[in-house]
Design a protein around this motif. Structure first.
Motif, PDB file in Angstrom:
ATOM      1  N   PHE A 136      31.988  -3.265  43.034  1.00  0.00           N
ATOM      2  CA  PHE A 136      30.687  -3.902  43.251  1.00  0.00           C
ATOM      3  C   PHE A 136      30.757  -4.867  44.428  1.00  0.00           C
ATOM      4  CE2 PHE A 136      30.631  -2.679  38.781  1.00  0.00           C
ATOM      5  CZ  PHE A 136      29.390  -2.077  38.674  1.00  0.00           C
ATOM      6  N   SER A 137      29.583  -5.153  44.997  1.00  0.00           N
ATOM      7  CA  SER A 137      29.477  -6.117  46.098  1.00  0.00           C
ATOM      8  C   SER A 137      28.119  -6.799  46.012  1.00  0.00           C
ATOM      9  CB  SER A 137      29.624  -5.426  47.456  1.00  0.00           C
ATOM     10  OG  SER A 137      28.586  -4.462  47.647  1.00  0.00           O
ATOM     11  N   LEU A 138      28.019  -7.993  46.577  1.00  0.00           N
ATOM     12  CA  LEU A 138      26.751  -8.703  46.547  1.00  0.00           C
ATOM     13  C   LEU A 138      25.728  -8.009  47.433  1.00  0.00           C
ATOM     14  CD1 LEU A 138      27.755 -12.487  46.755  1.00  0.00           C
ATOM     15  CD2 LEU A 138      27.151 -11.161  44.720  1.00  0.00           C
ATOM     16  N   GLU A 139      24.507  -7.897  46.933  1.00  0.00           N
ATOM     17  CA  GLU A 139      23.375  -7.430  47.734  1.00  0.00           C
ATOM     18  C   GLU A 139      23.081  -8.470  48.811  1.00  0.00           C
ATOM     19  OE1 GLU A 139      20.221  -5.823  49.486  1.00  0.00           O
ATOM     20  OE2 GLU A 139      21.457  -4.761  48.005  1.00  0.00           O
ATOM     21  N   ARG A 145      19.822  -1.151  43.827  1.00  0.00           N
ATOM     22  CA  ARG A 145      20.816  -2.213  44.063  1.00  0.00           C
ATOM     23  C   ARG A 145      22.045  -2.024  43.185  1.00  0.00           C
ATOM     24  NH1 ARG A 145      16.116  -3.243  46.400  1.00  0.00           N
ATOM     25  NH2 ARG A 145      16.931  -1.713  47.834  1.00  0.00           N
ATOM     26  N   ASN A 193      24.925  -1.644  44.030  1.00  0.00           N
ATOM     27  CA  ASN A 193      26.093  -2.347  44.551  1.00  0.00           C
ATOM     28  C   ASN A 193      26.348  -3.640  43.780  1.00  0.00           C
ATOM     29  OD1 ASN A 193      23.580  -3.062  45.786  1.00  0.00           O
ATOM     30  ND2 ASN A 193      24.673  -4.354  47.243  1.00  0.00           N
ATOM     31  N   GLU A 194      25.280  -4.321  43.338  1.00  0.00           N
ATOM     32  CA  GLU A 194      25.448  -5.586  42.619  1.00  0.00           C
ATOM     33  C   GLU A 194      25.104  -5.496  41.133  1.00  0.00           C
ATOM     34  OE1 GLU A 194      24.034 -10.277  42.621  1.00  0.00           O
ATOM     35  OE2 GLU A 194      23.932  -9.104  44.455  1.00  0.00           O
ATOM     36  N   ARG A 200      25.016  -8.737  36.586  1.00  0.00           N
ATOM     37  CA  ARG A 200      25.191  -8.459  38.004  1.00  0.00           C
ATOM     38  C   ARG A 200      26.366  -9.269  38.540  1.00  0.00           C
ATOM     39  NH1 ARG A 200      22.402 -12.165  41.290  1.00  0.00           N
ATOM     40  NH2 ARG A 200      20.978 -13.563  40.187  1.00  0.00           N
ATOM     41  N   LEU A 201      26.849  -8.893  39.698  1.00  0.00           N
ATOM     42  CA  LEU A 201      28.107  -9.420  40.214  1.00  0.00           C
ATOM     43  C   LEU A 201      28.079 -10.926  40.434  1.00  0.00           C
ATOM     44  CD1 LEU A 201      30.981  -8.781  41.182  1.00  0.00           C
ATOM     45  CD2 LEU A 201      30.032  -8.384  43.464  1.00  0.00           C
TER      46      LEU A 201
END
Length: 526
Positions: free
Chosen positions: A265-268, A282, A284-285, A401-402
């Motif tokens: 995962f990564s922050l939006e 989204r 990714n997050e 979420r991340l």
């Protein structure tokens, strides 16, 4: 999406007791039987879809018609959860008077209809998860092919996770609550009451097993569970262990956070896009979300409640179309205790301020308190996603979420947790500053190691996670929910705020359940 009608097995004792008829009628509405339903993998999948949908819609038809069961207000699971997690906190001022003000003023009692609605929504979801699990044992699926059995075992793990999520809500909100699983008999059974520690231990063990059984996030269909979702719930469970009469689990929280962080995962980049009608993109997050749309999961709760409820019907300077709604409900305003926490340049401060005063001086004066603008029913290109006047919002509700994982890691580190990979403090600071760099668009909002304190984390969680149904839990964990150490507008029913009785750390068990089940005892103080 076709949704099958199911037998409600519920808290079981409640399905048989005459004291529970009327507004809280829990009797089953039987239109088919398990023998008819559990005949194909696709039918199992449709039942599984109902388990997911039970969190966001309270019936079998579009808009929540043909209700699963009757409650006092008839609200869906998430609207009930929003009421209990947001209205008693420093975030939300609620406009409309009535018995709901008991939540706003910390004056609820054992007869509170909103706490009761939440309780029965939780146990309805638990009951249908149990029914699914009864019909997906190894014996029950033995007649299917090898490949079909593999799919059905995966469905079973998902059902167990959803049940665990509901049980965590029961633990967090009610503390001591009935426990029933798929191995208990249906009908004529009085479930035992588990205390907070027993529920904690059950969830710890259950989620640890599921973390191994569930698929990786990268192999999971959007809005379905994964290893990362199980670890995110474990992290939340461990961080709050002290609230649940368990010993500290801060190092375990860090370990669970690490498993999520290393899952890809990564922050939006754009915070606002996490809360619009295209937020299903989204991935990714967003680790796990409840899927909401204007076709299959229409309701006046969930994100529709947040979006339409945050728009004013009286402040003519605010255009409902800017939020993708047909009109505003004027339900929610932000308290000054929340909005004053944001620094200049923090793009998370998504509030409408024109004609609004910052602090709430009158709970029913809709011009006191800024208006929330965080949630919208707009697509990425600014178009309205659905007609909220008739079909509700199309914005999903992120459960994990991340950014939350980063902040949980940092808090656990500050509370003494250690990372076996080392550099715990440095990682905590780096994670917090990643969240703040996204918030400010640059490093101007970054903090130093000396500024990273528990008080800072509590405020940062408010800035990052407001209107995401974590605030009551956070305030309880920090010892701020009932004490006089931290006051906000109308805490305890007084304009300036006051300390309140510690009994309000938990909600009361509904009186209807107490009368139906002799095994159940009321929470202290009610």
């Amino acid at each position: 999406m076709k949704i099958i009608r199911y037998i409600f097995t519920g808290i079981l004792a409640l399905t048989l007791m005459p004291s529970c008829t009327g507004e809280l009628d829990q009797y089953p509405h039987i239109e088919t039987t398990s023998k008819d339903v559990y005949t194909s993998v696709e039918n199992y999948k449709m039942v599984l879809a109902k388990l997911y949908a039970s969190f966001v819609i309270n019936g079998q038809e579009r808009g929540g018609g043909n209700r699963d069961f009757a409650t006092n207000k008839g609200y869906d699971y998430m609207r009930s959860y929003i009421n209990l997690q947001e209205l008693p906190t420093d975030e939300v001022a609620y406009t409309w008077s009535g018995v709901i003000f008991d939540l706003c003023y910390h004056q609820w009692n054992a007869s509170d209809i909103f706490a009761s609605d939440m309780y029965y929504q939780i146990y309805f979801t638990i009951s249908i998860c149990n029914e699914f699990l009864r019909n997906s044992t190894e014996e029950a699926i033995s007649g299917f092919s090898h490949s079909e059995q593999t799919r059905l075992r995966a469905f079973r793990s998902e059902a167990r996770f959803l049940r665990a999520l509901a049980y965590w809500h029961a633990l967090d909100l009610f503390g001591n609550a009935p426990f029933v699983d798929e191995n208990d008999p249906v009908g004529g059974f009085l479930p035992p009451q588990y205390n907070s520690r027993q529920l904690f231990d059950f969830l710890d063990g259950e989620l640890t097993v599921l973390e191994a059984d569930l698929p990786e996030a990268s192999a999971t269909e959007y809005a379905r569970t994964s290893k990362a979702a199980a670890n995110a719930l474990l992290a939340r469970l461990y961080l709050n262990a002290g609230s649940y009469e368990a010993e500290e689990h801060y190092s375990q929280c860090i370990a669970a956070c690490n498993k999520v962080i290393t899952s890809g995962f990564s922050l939006e980049d754009n915070y606002a896009l996490l809360f619009n009608a295209d937020n299903h993109l989204r991935t990714n997050e967003i680790i796990f979300a409840f899927a909401i749309d204007g076709v299959h999961t229409v309701s006046s709760g969930a994100t529709t409640y947040f979006i339409a409820g945050s728009v004013s019907s009286s402040n003519k300077a605010q255009d409902p179309a800017d939020y993708g709604v047909a009109s505003g409900w004027t339900s929610f305003r932000a308290k000054g205790a929340l909005t004053s926490k944001f620094g200049n340049g923090d793009n998370r401060a998504m509030f409408f301020t024109t004609n609004q005063s910052q602090y709430v001086t009158d709970m029913q004066d809709e011009f006191t308190g800024y208006l929330f603008g965080k949630w919208t029913n707009l697509t990425d290109d600014g178009q309205t996603a659905s007609n909220t006047a008739s079909s509700g919002a199309c914005t999903d509700f992120p459960i994990f979420r991340l950014a939350d994982i980063y902040l949980m890691y940092a808090e656990a580190a500050l509370r003494g947790g250690t990372d076996p990979q080392g550099n715990t403090t440095a990682k905590a600071l780096a994670y917090v500053n990643q969240v703040r760099t996204r918030a400010y668009g640059n490093t101007s909002g970054n903090i130093t190691a000396g500024e990273l304190t528990l008080d800072f984390i509590l405020d940062e969680r408010a800035r990052e996670l407001y209107l995401e149904c974590v605030r009551r839990t956070d305030l309880v964990r920090f010892g701020k929910f009932t004490s006089g150490d931290y006051l906000w507008e109308f805490k305890g029913g007084q304009a300036a705020g006051k300390a309140i009785d510690d009994k309000y750390r938990l909600f009361p068990i509904p009186e209807t359940d107490l009368s139906a089940n002799s095994n159940i005892k009321q929470n202290t103080g009610y």
